[in-house]
Structures are given as C-alpha cells and as structure tokens.
Enzyme design. Sequence first.
Site, PDB file in Angstrom:
ATOM      1  N   ARG A 111      43.103 -55.188 -29.178  1.00 38.45           N
ATOM      2  CA  ARG A 111      42.629 -54.206 -30.166  1.00 38.45           C
ATOM      3  C   ARG A 111      43.871 -53.509 -30.705  1.00 38.45           C
ATOM      4  O   ARG A 111      44.655 -52.968 -29.937  1.00 38.45           O
ATOM      5  CB  ARG A 111      41.668 -53.197 -29.533  1.00 38.45           C
ATOM      6  CG  ARG A 111      41.378 -52.017 -30.469  1.00 38.45           C
ATOM      7  CD  ARG A 111      40.251 -51.128 -29.992  1.00 38.45           C
ATOM      8  NE  ARG A 111      38.963 -51.792 -30.132  1.00 38.45           N
ATOM      9  CZ  ARG A 111      37.790 -51.151 -30.087  1.00 38.45           C
ATOM     10  NH1 ARG A 111      37.751 -49.847 -29.903  1.00 38.45           N
ATOM     11  NH2 ARG A 111      36.664 -51.827 -30.210  1.00 38.45           N
ATOM     12  N   HIS A 138      35.869 -56.983 -37.017  1.00 43.16           N
ATOM     13  CA  HIS A 138      35.394 -56.735 -35.642  1.00 43.16           C
ATOM     14  C   HIS A 138      34.381 -57.830 -35.280  1.00 43.16           C
ATOM     15  O   HIS A 138      33.201 -57.559 -35.112  1.00 43.16           O
ATOM     16  CB  HIS A 138      34.762 -55.345 -35.565  1.00 43.16           C
ATOM     17  CG  HIS A 138      34.582 -54.812 -34.175  1.00 43.16           C
ATOM     18  ND1 HIS A 138      35.086 -55.449 -33.052  1.00 43.16           N
ATOM     19  CD2 HIS A 138      33.957 -53.693 -33.723  1.00 43.16           C
ATOM     20  CE1 HIS A 138      34.767 -54.748 -31.972  1.00 43.16           C
ATOM     21  NE2 HIS A 138      34.084 -53.681 -32.348  1.00 43.16           N
ATOM     22  N   GLN A 141      31.785 -57.708 -32.248  1.00 41.43           N
ATOM     23  CA  GLN A 141      30.652 -56.805 -32.462  1.00 41.43           C
ATOM     24  C   GLN A 141      29.502 -57.540 -33.153  1.00 41.43           C
ATOM     25  O   GLN A 141      28.338 -57.363 -32.802  1.00 41.43           O
ATOM     26  CB  GLN A 141      31.096 -55.616 -33.333  1.00 41.43           C
ATOM     27  CG  GLN A 141      29.973 -54.645 -33.647  1.00 41.43           C
ATOM     28  CD  GLN A 141      29.471 -53.946 -32.394  1.00 41.43           C
ATOM     29  OE1 GLN A 141      30.262 -53.380 -31.660  1.00 41.43           O
ATOM     30  NE2 GLN A 141      28.175 -53.983 -32.147  1.00 41.43           N
ATOM     31  N   ASP A 229      27.662 -47.546 -39.722  1.00 41.65           N
ATOM     32  CA  ASP A 229      28.791 -47.339 -38.817  1.00 41.65           C
ATOM     33  C   ASP A 229      29.405 -45.985 -39.177  1.00 41.65           C
ATOM     34  O   ASP A 229      29.050 -45.380 -40.201  1.00 41.65           O
ATOM     35  CB  ASP A 229      29.814 -48.483 -39.005  1.00 41.65           C
ATOM     36  CG  ASP A 229      30.980 -48.434 -38.016  1.00 41.65           C
ATOM     37  OD1 ASP A 229      30.911 -47.687 -37.020  1.00 41.65           O
ATOM     38  OD2 ASP A 229      31.974 -49.161 -38.248  1.00 41.65           O
ATOM     39  N   CYS A 268      27.086 -49.999 -34.348  1.00 46.67           N
ATOM     40  CA  CYS A 268      27.957 -50.543 -33.299  1.00 46.67           C
ATOM     41  C   CYS A 268      28.394 -49.494 -32.289  1.00 46.67           C
ATOM     42  O   CYS A 268      28.845 -49.843 -31.205  1.00 46.67           O
ATOM     43  CB  CYS A 268      29.173 -51.205 -33.933  1.00 46.67           C
ATOM     44  SG  CYS A 268      30.270 -50.073 -34.819  1.00 46.67           S
ATOM     45  N   ARG A 296      27.000 -56.656 -26.202  1.00 45.52           N
ATOM     46  CA  ARG A 296      28.438 -56.922 -26.228  1.00 45.52           C
ATOM     47  C   ARG A 296      28.820 -57.712 -24.969  1.00 45.52           C
ATOM     48  O   ARG A 296      29.575 -58.675 -25.033  1.00 45.52           O
ATOM     49  CB  ARG A 296      29.231 -55.607 -26.275  1.00 45.52           C
ATOM     50  CG  ARG A 296      29.046 -54.795 -27.549  1.00 45.52           C
ATOM     51  CD  ARG A 296      29.677 -55.487 -28.726  1.00 45.52           C
ATOM     52  NE  ARG A 296      31.078 -55.753 -28.487  1.00 45.52           N
ATOM     53  CZ  ARG A 296      32.082 -54.889 -28.684  1.00 45.52           C
ATOM     54  NH1 ARG A 296      31.835 -53.692 -29.176  1.00 45.52           N
ATOM     55  NH2 ARG A 296      33.335 -55.239 -28.437  1.00 45.52           N
TER      56      ARG A 296
HETATM   57  N1   CP Z   1      31.565 -50.834 -30.835  1.00 43.60           N
HETATM   58  C1   CP Z   1      32.772 -50.801 -30.240  1.00 43.60           C
HETATM   59  O1   CP Z   1      33.629 -51.668 -30.430  1.00 43.60           O
HETATM   60  O2   CP Z   1      32.949 -49.749 -29.376  1.00 43.60           O
HETATM   61  P1   CP Z   1      34.292 -49.305 -28.630  1.00 43.60           P
HETATM   62  O3   CP Z   1      35.209 -48.728 -29.683  1.00 43.60           O
HETATM   63  O4   CP Z   1      33.842 -48.271 -27.641  1.00 43.60           O
HETATM   64  O5   CP Z   1      34.919 -50.491 -27.979  1.00 43.60           O
HETATM   65  N1  NVA Z   2      34.615 -49.032 -37.811  1.00 46.60           N
HETATM   66  C1  NVA Z   2      34.881 -48.432 -36.518  1.00 46.60           C
HETATM   67  C2  NVA Z   2      34.277 -49.271 -35.428  1.00 46.60           C
HETATM   68  C3  NVA Z   2      34.467 -48.730 -34.045  1.00 46.60           C
HETATM   69  C4  NVA Z   2      33.916 -49.639 -32.989  1.00 46.60           C
HETATM   70  C5  NVA Z   2      36.378 -48.269 -36.328  1.00 46.60           C
HETATM   71  O1  NVA Z   2      37.122 -49.169 -36.727  1.00 46.60           O
HETATM   72  O2  NVA Z   2      36.797 -47.241 -35.793  1.00 46.60           O
END
Ligand code: CP
Ligand code: NVA
Length: 320
Positions: A111, A138, A141, A229, A268, A296
């Site tokens: 990440r 993502h 997700q 989101d 998400c 997930r």
């Molecule tokens: N939805 C998601 O990716 O959550 P986190 O940021 O907690 O990993």
């Molecule tokens: N769009 C959000 C998703 C978090 C899981 C972000 O990138 O922060």
Amino acid sequence: TAARTPRHFLDLRDFDGATLRAILDLGSRIKRMQHGRARPLHPRQPLLGRALGLMLSKPSTRTRVSFEVGMRQLGGDVILLSPNDMQIGRGETIADTARVLSRFVDAIVLRTGDTAALHELARWASVPVINGLTPASHPVQILADIMTFEEHRGPIAGQTLAWVGDGNNVATSLIEAAALFGFRLRLATPATHAPSDDALAWARLAGADITVTTDPRAAVAGAACVITDTWVSMSDTDAAQRLVAFAPYRVDAALMANAAPDALFMHCLPAHIGEEVTEDVFEGPRSVVFDEAENRLHAQKGLLVWAMAGERWQDYGQED
Ligand code: CP
Ligand code: NVA
C-alpha cells in the site's frame, strides 16, 4: 532457467474475467470450508511454509488484518513491513528492496501513496506483488465487493450498479470490473472529481456499459446497488474544498429511494457518517458494509492461493 513472470495483482484490467472469476470462486469455496470460528480449520494448509510481506506505507485496518489473518489461516506466515523502519525509509532503492525481499518472502502486498512505486516494485520483484491500494486503484476491494453483491443478489452480470461521490481509486477499479464482470455502471461525481478518463476509455473499449453524470439521482435510478466512499482519500490534501464540492452527493434515504426497491448499499470503509452517507442508510437493512469488509478476507484468500500455490492452485478445496 527462464525467468517466469510472477503472478502480480496490480490492476483488474491486467486480467481476463475468467481468471478473476476463478479467484473469487476459490475464495468462496475456502469461505465455506473455513467459515465460523467454532469449526475447526480445514487440515490442509495450502500456503504452509510460505511467507507474505505486508508493506504498508499508509494507514490500514481492513487490508492489514484481512491479509494477515487470511495468510495465517492458509498456513502461511506474515511479516509486517513498515517502510519507515526499513532502509527504504533512508534511501535504499525500490529495485534493491524488491530483489532482496524476493529472496525472503513468497509475495509482497504494497500500500503506497506513490502509484509508480507499485509498478517499480513489480518490475524488480521475482515474487508476486499485490496492490493493497494506491491513489490510482484498489483492486482487492472490488473483488470483495463483487463477492458481496453476488452473495446477496446472485450473478452481477447484467445488473446495474451506481457509484456516487468521488471518481477515486476505488471507482477506477469498479470501472474496470464493470468490463470484466459484465455489469452496467452509472457514476455520479462532481465535474471537478470525475472518474479516470483512462479507466473509462479502457472499460468502454472492452465493451462495458458505463454512464458518467453529475446527477446522483440519475445515476442511482433503478440501480441494484449504490456504492460510495469517503470524500477525502488518504492521498488528498484539499479536504475543506472537497467537503463543499461533494455535499450534493451524500447518500441519504431520499437518494436510496430512487434506486431499486431492494437496492443494496456498499462502502469500502472507513466511513464518515453525515458526510458521504447518512446514519440511517449506513445502519439500515440494505447496508451490507460489514459483509463487504468480511469478504476482504475471503476474496483475498482466493487471491493468495492463486498467487502462491503454484499451477494447481484451483484444486484447493475441490476434493472435499
Ligand atoms: N477498505 C480498506 O481498504 O480499508 P483499510 O484502509 O482499513 O485497509
Ligand atoms: N478512497 C479511499 C479508500 C480507503 C480504503 C482512500 O484512498 O483513502
């Protein structure tokens, strides 16, 4: 020996629908086999002796815990790698980090706030690299979202889903999924935060039926599922302007009333109640956000077996 391309999972568009479907089917099969803490785990551990490096340079609850628990349930080990504690934090290159980690672990989840870093890691790693979220996409997700929709409503192909809010990383992966899983997608975003042109062009070329509008009511009309989101993603620095720009895009009961009568609500997470969604919708009977979070784990277990269990990955659980 000829170097084989590792089974990277960087973006949905790198795959054909059949492979993604097989990964989800495997995840669902493992879910049925291993579900419930009261039941003993299946004795076979397909990833026994394998190690997953979890490299997270941004906060995470779901991604971290689901990959960590999932890998352990499959018999493998997890090493949590915090880039600030690694030499990469003081200038070791991604290329060298990738080649070193590839000698120790069997796959890497990354990440990162730097999308190019994911591709650089994948270029140099000789083990699978899995996208655990970038500012651009993502994909893990959306695997969970498709599993969740289908558990509640059956096959997603031919259904209409609506995305309301920011044309962000999650929206991009959803757009790619529309092409690969054959669902119709309607997105409503402010013109200033429209979804990725590149993702839209790719998906439409691949045959997807996608509409982009600035009108949330038009987007959700008759939809089987409404998805939103956060208005402020981890990579965003303009929170104050965003809260203003997105105010007309809040998912509330009035907006849900324009969707199909039994429309699902998905998010998400993490959620910001009173911003992108009202409490009554989030806590209401059509909200499946916690099933979505749980999935997930299950979808990614399918993905981990695909990435690390070798050519016969699809055999796991078939003999039971
Ligand atoms: N939805 C998601 O990716 O959550 P986190 O940021 O907690 O990993
Ligand atoms: N769009 C959000 C998703 C978090 C899981 C972000 O990138 O922060």
